[in-house]
Scaffold this motif. Structure first.
Motif, mmCIF file in Angstrom:
data_model
loop_
_atom_site.group_PDB
_atom_site.id
_atom_site.type_symbol
_atom_site.label_atom_id
_atom_site.label_comp_id
_atom_site.label_asym_id
_atom_site.label_seq_id
_atom_site.Cartn_x
_atom_site.Cartn_y
_atom_site.Cartn_z
ATOM 1 N N VAL A 51 0.839 -1.194 0.000
ATOM 2 C CA VAL A 51 0.000 0.000 0.000
ATOM 3 C C VAL A 51 0.880 1.252 0.000
ATOM 4 O O VAL A 51 0.634 2.190 -0.757
ATOM 5 C CB VAL A 51 -0.969 -0.012 1.198
ATOM 6 C CG1 VAL A 51 -1.789 1.258 1.251
ATOM 7 C CG2 VAL A 51 -1.877 -1.235 1.137
ATOM 8 N N ALA A 52 1.940 1.278 0.820
ATOM 9 C CA ALA A 52 2.862 2.418 0.840
ATOM 10 C C ALA A 52 3.514 2.594 -0.527
ATOM 11 O O ALA A 52 3.634 3.718 -1.022
ATOM 12 C CB ALA A 52 3.931 2.236 1.915
ATOM 13 N N ALA A 53 3.919 1.497 -1.140
ATOM 14 C CA ALA A 53 4.526 1.568 -2.472
ATOM 15 C C ALA A 53 3.545 2.161 -3.477
ATOM 16 O O ALA A 53 3.924 2.966 -4.329
ATOM 17 C CB ALA A 53 4.979 0.187 -2.924
ATOM 18 N N SER A 54 2.275 1.813 -3.361
ATOM 19 C CA SER A 54 1.285 2.364 -4.292
ATOM 20 C C SER A 54 1.104 3.857 -4.080
ATOM 21 O O SER A 54 0.908 4.608 -5.031
ATOM 22 C CB SER A 54 -0.051 1.622 -4.172
ATOM 23 O OG SER A 54 -0.710 1.947 -2.975
ATOM 24 N N TYR A 55 1.190 4.328 -2.817
ATOM 25 C CA TYR A 55 1.095 5.760 -2.554
ATOM 26 C C TYR A 55 2.277 6.500 -3.171
ATOM 27 O O TYR A 55 2.123 7.587 -3.721
ATOM 28 C CB TYR A 55 1.034 6.051 -1.057
ATOM 29 C CG TYR A 55 -0.242 5.593 -0.376
ATOM 30 C CD1 TYR A 55 -1.463 5.622 -1.022
ATOM 31 C CD2 TYR A 55 -0.223 5.136 0.932
ATOM 32 C CE1 TYR A 55 -2.621 5.210 -0.394
ATOM 33 C CE2 TYR A 55 -1.370 4.728 1.572
ATOM 34 C CZ TYR A 55 -2.568 4.764 0.909
ATOM 35 O OH TYR A 55 -3.710 4.357 1.530
ATOM 36 N N VAL A 56 3.471 5.923 -3.074
ATOM 37 C CA VAL A 56 4.663 6.538 -3.668
ATOM 38 C C VAL A 56 4.504 6.622 -5.181
ATOM 39 O O VAL A 56 4.724 7.669 -5.795
ATOM 40 C CB VAL A 56 5.940 5.752 -3.300
ATOM 41 C CG1 VAL A 56 7.137 6.252 -4.092
ATOM 42 C CG2 VAL A 56 6.199 5.847 -1.803
ATOM 43 N N LEU A 57 4.114 5.517 -5.795
ATOM 44 C CA LEU A 57 3.925 5.507 -7.243
ATOM 45 C C LEU A 57 2.820 6.471 -7.663
ATOM 46 O O LEU A 57 2.937 7.160 -8.667
ATOM 47 C CB LEU A 57 3.615 4.093 -7.725
ATOM 48 C CG LEU A 57 4.755 3.093 -7.571
ATOM 49 C CD1 LEU A 57 4.272 1.682 -7.896
ATOM 50 C CD2 LEU A 57 5.942 3.481 -8.431
ATOM 51 N N ASN A 58 1.761 6.535 -6.863
ATOM 52 C CA ASN A 58 0.641 7.420 -7.172
ATOM 53 C C ASN A 58 1.032 8.892 -7.075
ATOM 54 O O ASN A 58 0.482 9.727 -7.788
ATOM 55 C CB ASN A 58 -0.540 7.118 -6.247
ATOM 56 C CG ASN A 58 -1.783 7.848 -6.665
ATOM 57 O OD1 ASN A 58 -2.175 8.800 -6.018
ATOM 58 N ND2 ASN A 58 -2.400 7.392 -7.733
ATOM 59 N N ALA A 59 2.003 9.217 -6.232
ATOM 60 C CA ALA A 59 2.472 10.602 -6.133
ATOM 61 C C ALA A 59 3.152 11.037 -7.427
ATOM 62 O O ALA A 59 3.151 12.205 -7.772
ATOM 63 C CB ALA A 59 3.436 10.745 -4.958
ATOM 64 N N HIS A 60 3.706 10.067 -8.163
ATOM 65 C CA HIS A 60 4.367 10.360 -9.431
ATOM 66 C C HIS A 60 3.434 10.227 -10.629
ATOM 67 O O HIS A 60 3.619 10.885 -11.643
ATOM 68 C CB HIS A 60 5.571 9.428 -9.632
ATOM 69 C CG HIS A 60 6.639 9.633 -8.623
ATOM 70 N ND1 HIS A 60 7.558 10.644 -8.723
ATOM 71 C CD2 HIS A 60 6.928 8.992 -7.482
ATOM 72 C CE1 HIS A 60 8.372 10.598 -7.693
ATOM 73 N NE2 HIS A 60 8.015 9.606 -6.914
ATOM 74 N N ASP A 61 2.476 9.336 -10.525
ATOM 75 C CA ASP A 61 1.556 9.057 -11.628
ATOM 76 C C ASP A 61 0.200 8.706 -11.029
ATOM 77 O O ASP A 61 0.030 7.610 -10.495
ATOM 78 C CB ASP A 61 2.089 7.889 -12.464
ATOM 79 C CG ASP A 61 1.161 7.510 -13.601
ATOM 80 O OD1 ASP A 61 0.296 8.329 -13.975
ATOM 81 O OD2 ASP A 61 1.302 6.393 -14.120
ATOM 82 N N PRO A 62 -0.766 9.612 -11.083
ATOM 83 C CA PRO A 62 -2.052 9.385 -10.424
ATOM 84 C C PRO A 62 -2.905 8.291 -11.073
ATOM 85 O O PRO A 62 -3.849 8.560 -11.796
ATOM 86 C CB PRO A 62 -2.736 10.745 -10.465
ATOM 87 C CG PRO A 62 -2.037 11.531 -11.496
ATOM 88 C CD PRO A 62 -0.680 10.924 -11.691
ATOM 89 N N THR A 63 -2.543 7.070 -10.827
ATOM 90 C CA THR A 63 -3.318 5.915 -11.279
ATOM 91 C C THR A 63 -4.031 5.316 -10.068
ATOM 92 O O THR A 63 -3.723 5.684 -8.934
ATOM 93 C CB THR A 63 -2.393 4.861 -11.923
ATOM 94 O OG1 THR A 63 -1.373 4.504 -11.001
ATOM 95 C CG2 THR A 63 -1.759 5.399 -13.196
ATOM 96 N N PRO A 64 -4.941 4.407 -10.261
ATOM 97 C CA PRO A 64 -5.660 3.842 -9.112
ATOM 98 C C PRO A 64 -4.718 3.203 -8.089
ATOM 99 O O PRO A 64 -3.716 2.590 -8.427
ATOM 100 C CB PRO A 64 -6.555 2.772 -9.744
ATOM 101 C CG PRO A 64 -6.722 3.211 -11.152
ATOM 102 C CD PRO A 64 -5.429 3.895 -11.522
ATOM 103 N N LEU A 65 -5.074 3.387 -6.835
ATOM 104 C CA LEU A 65 -4.288 2.832 -5.735
ATOM 105 C C LEU A 65 -4.665 1.392 -5.453
ATOM 106 O O LEU A 65 -5.705 0.909 -5.891
ATOM 107 C CB LEU A 65 -4.522 3.652 -4.465
ATOM 108 C CG LEU A 65 -4.060 5.091 -4.480
ATOM 109 C CD1 LEU A 65 -4.525 5.802 -3.217
ATOM 110 C CD2 LEU A 65 -2.550 5.150 -4.583
#
Length: 78
Positions: A51-65
């Motif tokens: 989940v933390a990794a998805s938040y990091v990735l989402n900060a760079h590219d707003p895709t679904p979490l």
């Protein structure tokens, strides 16, 4: 790009948990338990959390979490 803080409300080292946040009005703060009450991640768990990794990735590219899921605490805080 702005700062993104990923914190846990179950932090046992930094109290209150808001002390770990960047003091910047443009920063985004994500608290695991504000987005998913089933996520009991503590500080040690953040390093290996999907989940933390998805938040990091989402900060760079707003895709679904990653969906909200139960995550047990890493350390028993009792």
């Amino acid at each position: 790009m702005t700062d993104t803080d990923i914190v846990t409300r179950h932090h046992q080292l930094v109290l209150p948990d808001t002390n770990s946040c960047v003091d910047d009005p443009e920063a985004t703060t994500i608290a695991f338990q504000d987005r998913c009450s089933q996520d009991c991640s503590e500080h040690p768990a953040l390093a290996t959390s999907r989940v933390a990794a998805s938040y990091v990735l989402n900060a760079h590219d707003p895709t679904p979490l990653v969906s909200c899921m139960f995550v047990p605490p890493f350390v028993d805080g009792r």
